[in-house]
Design a protein around this motif. Sequence first.
Motif, PDB file in Angstrom:
ATOM      1  N   UNK A  44       1.200   8.959 -12.989  1.00 29.42           N
ATOM      2  CA  UNK A  44       1.242   8.294 -14.298  1.00 29.42           C
ATOM      3  C   UNK A  44       1.724   6.852 -14.148  1.00 29.42           C
ATOM      4  N   UNK A  45       2.775   6.661 -13.347  1.00 32.06           N
ATOM      5  CA  UNK A  45       3.305   5.314 -13.140  1.00 32.06           C
ATOM      6  C   UNK A  45       2.298   4.443 -12.394  1.00 32.06           C
ATOM      7  N   UNK A  46       1.564   5.078 -11.437  1.00 29.51           N
ATOM      8  CA  UNK A  46       0.536   4.337 -10.709  1.00 29.51           C
ATOM      9  C   UNK A  46      -0.557   3.851 -11.675  1.00 29.51           C
ATOM     10  N   UNK A  47      -0.902   4.678 -12.653  1.00 33.70           N
ATOM     11  CA  UNK A  47      -1.918   4.290 -13.637  1.00 33.70           C
ATOM     12  C   UNK A  47      -1.450   3.099 -14.466  1.00 33.70           C
ATOM     13  N   UNK A  48      -0.191   3.138 -14.912  1.00 28.69           N
ATOM     14  CA  UNK A  48       0.341   2.013 -15.676  1.00 28.69           C
ATOM     15  C   UNK A  48       0.382   0.735 -14.845  1.00 28.69           C
ATOM     16  N   UNK A  49       0.806   0.873 -13.565  1.00 26.23           N
ATOM     17  CA  UNK A  49       0.852  -0.299 -12.695  1.00 26.23           C
ATOM     18  C   UNK A  49      -0.557  -0.859 -12.464  1.00 26.23           C
ATOM     19  N   UNK A  50      -1.543   0.009 -12.334  1.00 24.65           N
ATOM     20  CA  UNK A  50      -2.921  -0.439 -12.118  1.00 24.65           C
ATOM     21  C   UNK A  50      -3.414  -1.242 -13.323  1.00 24.65           C
ATOM     22  N   UNK A  67       0.830  -1.211   0.000  1.00 23.42           N
ATOM     23  CA  UNK A  67       0.000   0.000   0.000  1.00 23.42           C
ATOM     24  C   UNK A  67       0.858   1.251   0.000  1.00 23.42           C
ATOM     25  N   UNK A  68       1.899   1.240   0.834  1.00 22.74           N
ATOM     26  CA  UNK A  68       2.799   2.402   0.889  1.00 22.74           C
ATOM     27  C   UNK A  68       3.527   2.595  -0.437  1.00 22.74           C
ATOM     28  N   UNK A  69       4.018   1.473  -0.990  1.00 20.38           N
ATOM     29  CA  UNK A  69       4.715   1.565  -2.281  1.00 20.38           C
ATOM     30  C   UNK A  69       3.784   2.100  -3.358  1.00 20.38           C
ATOM     31  N   UNK A  70       2.558   1.602  -3.374  1.00 17.22           N
ATOM     32  CA  UNK A  70       1.610   1.973  -4.410  1.00 17.22           C
ATOM     33  C   UNK A  70       1.200   3.444  -4.305  1.00 17.22           C
ATOM     34  N   UNK A  71       0.937   3.905  -3.082  1.00 13.74           N
ATOM     35  CA  UNK A  71       0.509   5.297  -2.906  1.00 13.74           C
ATOM     36  C   UNK A  71       1.642   6.290  -3.144  1.00 13.74           C
ATOM     37  N   UNK A  72       2.880   5.840  -3.020  1.00 13.46           N
ATOM     38  CA  UNK A  72       4.029   6.740  -3.235  1.00 13.46           C
ATOM     39  C   UNK A  72       4.459   6.824  -4.694  1.00 13.46           C
ATOM     40  N   UNK A  73       3.835   6.044  -5.547  1.00  8.47           N
ATOM     41  CA  UNK A  73       4.176   6.113  -6.967  1.00  8.47           C
ATOM     42  C   UNK A  73       3.680   7.420  -7.577  1.00  8.47           C
TER      43      UNK A  73
END
Length: 199
Positions: A14-20, A5-11
């Motif tokens: 744009x990178x978070x969208x690609x990871x999602x 959760x911490x890793x994901x929220x700190x992205x």
Amino acid sequence: MNTFSNWYTNLEPALRAYWTVAILSTLVFAIQMALTLIGIGDTDSDVGGTDFADADVNGDTMDTGGAIQLFTIRNMVNFLLGVGWGGVCFYSAIPSRILLAVVAIVCGCILVGAFLLMLRQLMKLESNGAFRISDCVGTACDVYLRIPANRTGQGKVQVSFNGSVQELDAVTDGDALPSGTKVKVVRLIEGRLLLVERI
């Protein structure tokens, strides 16, 4: 879970969208593959089909209706898989977000193209087991049950077709043909009875 959760929220957004996109499409892809391997899914034989590895319990995982369709749920998942992982992999290498989006879309298209190419090759391996009696005309076969002379009665012949043997009713215009005689199919009579002659 907290670490993720911490890793994901700190992205970066744009990178978070690609990871999602990458994670969700990978999960759907894995489910589709699992259902296909156990014989539940099919390969989207309908344009715009709603398969999600259609729970169409026919067990025929290669039934494509004789065509490979482009716009399907499965291909959309493959496209998103390519977009998501393409964006994740090239995010740090391509500083321009517009160029990155283009590269990610190209990756998605390449993945869809690779899947369609693979499917086309698999379809070439698939044989049609349908038997048409008209295909027998001109072929050689063996008399299985004696055929009486001059169409005074019917016998049977064994015809080899695509690795299987079919037993079909037959008559002859000549002398009686005992079992084991090599004959040739001359033509069909009334679409179901073979007229044969000795070779």
